[in-house]
Design an enzyme around this catalytic site. Structure first.
Site, mmCIF file in Angstrom:
data_model
loop_
_atom_site.group_PDB
_atom_site.id
_atom_site.type_symbol
_atom_site.label_atom_id
_atom_site.label_comp_id
_atom_site.label_asym_id
_atom_site.label_seq_id
_atom_site.Cartn_x
_atom_site.Cartn_y
_atom_site.Cartn_z
ATOM 1 N N ARG A 155 0.839 -1.194 0.000
ATOM 2 C CA ARG A 155 0.000 0.000 0.000
ATOM 3 C C ARG A 155 0.873 1.243 0.000
ATOM 4 N NH1 ARG A 155 -4.648 0.487 3.812
ATOM 5 N NH2 ARG A 155 -3.132 0.547 5.503
ATOM 6 N N LYS B 238 4.732 -10.914 10.007
ATOM 7 C CA LYS B 238 3.934 -10.820 8.777
ATOM 8 C C LYS B 238 4.246 -11.971 7.815
ATOM 9 C CE LYS B 238 2.933 -7.231 5.424
ATOM 10 N NZ LYS B 238 2.975 -5.775 5.286
ATOM 11 N N ARG C 51 -1.013 -0.151 14.177
ATOM 12 C CA ARG C 51 0.157 -0.702 14.866
ATOM 13 C C ARG C 51 -0.242 -1.097 16.282
ATOM 14 N NH1 ARG C 51 1.285 -0.896 10.488
ATOM 15 N NH2 ARG C 51 2.866 0.163 9.274
#
Ligand code: ATP
Length: 328
Positions: free
Chosen positions: A127, A192, A326
């Site tokens: 993104r 991730k 976050r």
């Protein structure tokens, strides 16, 4: 990149993918080039994340062999009811860019569920113009086409739905505790594992043509591979590397299963399922919107996929777009 270079690198990749030693001389003969030219192509492949090393007198070898992506093999793992096209390209800038190009140039030829995968992405994107790094042979990067006849509003929550579909697709391989970070990331053991990038073509009001991009870490190279944040991969979790073609098919299949329902009902019915996998459920989080920050408790998502954040003033809703979440 020139087509000739693409084909040569594809050929070299196919040779090296068995994980055995190949001398520069033998590769040069196969691809009909000089050894110096072969060395140049291998350097380029290494720069793209191929874990290749050279031993004097023996030649080139990959740390681990891998199965090349193959459209027929992916097809074999899919049930035959969806006639959508599965296309594998050796090298693309990014699969999303490619699918957007296909929408712009040949939209009539596209059907819902058509998918393009790339063995190598040279300019993978996340993104906000960030980059997505996908080591050659060690990841899955693909994009699927899906249209929404009721326009842009009807695809609210799509990136969350795709995250769910990726988690579903991973389960048959033994990865059953992946989690989701709103609005577009898949985590495994707190790091991730995969990212989703949704892009759209089409005007508000008319049919919206969406590109659903997925990048998944399957087997990251050992040692230094800096993607800019902690990451995980399927093979370190499982202790072995699953067949990428079977894995791709499983995720594609779960997208094919969930997208028609999503198109009918919207995200609403999927919210409990998403909330059950929410990485930050009931935890304190910070949302970043450019220079602005907003902090509160993650209280799940609504039927449009908006994040619900609780503060002492009550619940505030946040829509994907410019917001980054976050932990705190
Ligand atoms: P946001 O919460 O806004 O989505 P993000 O850091 O997850 O933030 P994305 O745009 O989803 O951003 O993904 C791009 C980012 O992901 C990159 O800036 C990089 O930090 C990270 N990244 C790039 N390649 C990989 C990879 N293979 N595995 C894990 N993370 C990666």
């Amino acid at each position: 990149m020139r087509q000739a270079s693409k084909l040569i690198r594809q050929h070299i990749l196919a040779l090296l993918s068995d994980g055995q030693f190949h001398s520069g001389e033998a590769i040069a003969q196969q691809v009909r080039l000089s050894r110096t030219a072969v060395a140049g192509h291998i350097t380029q492949l290494s720069d793209w994340g191929l874990d290749v090393f050279k031993v004097k007198g023996k030649g080139y070898r990959l740390d681990r062999g891998f199965s090349l992506l193959d459209a027929d093999s992916i097809r074999k793992h899919l049930d035959g009811t969806n006639r959508a096209v599965v296309d594998v390209e050796a090298v693309l800038p990014s699969t999303n860019t490619e699918m957007k190009k296909r929408i712009a140039n040949n939209r009539e030829d596209l059907a819902n569920g058509d998918v393009v995968l790339a063995e190598v992405q040279t300019a993978g994107r996340g993104r906000h113009g960030r980059s997505w790094l996908a080591p050659v042979g060690g990841s899955l990067t693909f994009s699927m086409y899906w249209s929404f006849p009721d326009g842009y509003q009807s695809m609210a929550g799509l990136s969350l739905l795709v995250g769910l579909a990726v988690c579903e697709g991973l389960k048959p391989f033994g990865v059953d505790d992946a989690q989701l970070k709103w609005p577009n990331d898949i985590y495994l053991q707190g790091r991730k594992l995969a990212g989703v990038l949704i892009e759209v073509e089409g005007q508000i009001g008319a049919t919206t043509h969406s590109v659903i991009g997925v990048g998944l870490n399957v087997c990251m190279p050992d040692g230094q591979y800096d993607v800019g944040q902690p990451y995980s991969d399927v093979s370190s979790f499982l202790g072995h590397t699953p067949d990428r073609n079977a894995l791709a098919a499983s995720i594609i299949q779960s997208l094919w299963k969930m997208l028609p329902e999503f198109t009918q009902t919207g995200f609403g019915p999927f919210t409990p399922h998403w909330e059950a996998l929410d990485l930050y459920a009931d935890k304190r989080i910070v949302l970043q919107m450019g220079e602005k920050r907003f902090s509160g408790i993650d209280r799940g998502v609504d039927a449009s996929g908006a994040l619900l954040v609780e503060t002492q003033d009550g619940i505030t809703r946040f829509h994907g777009g410019e917001v980054s979440l976050r932990g705190q």
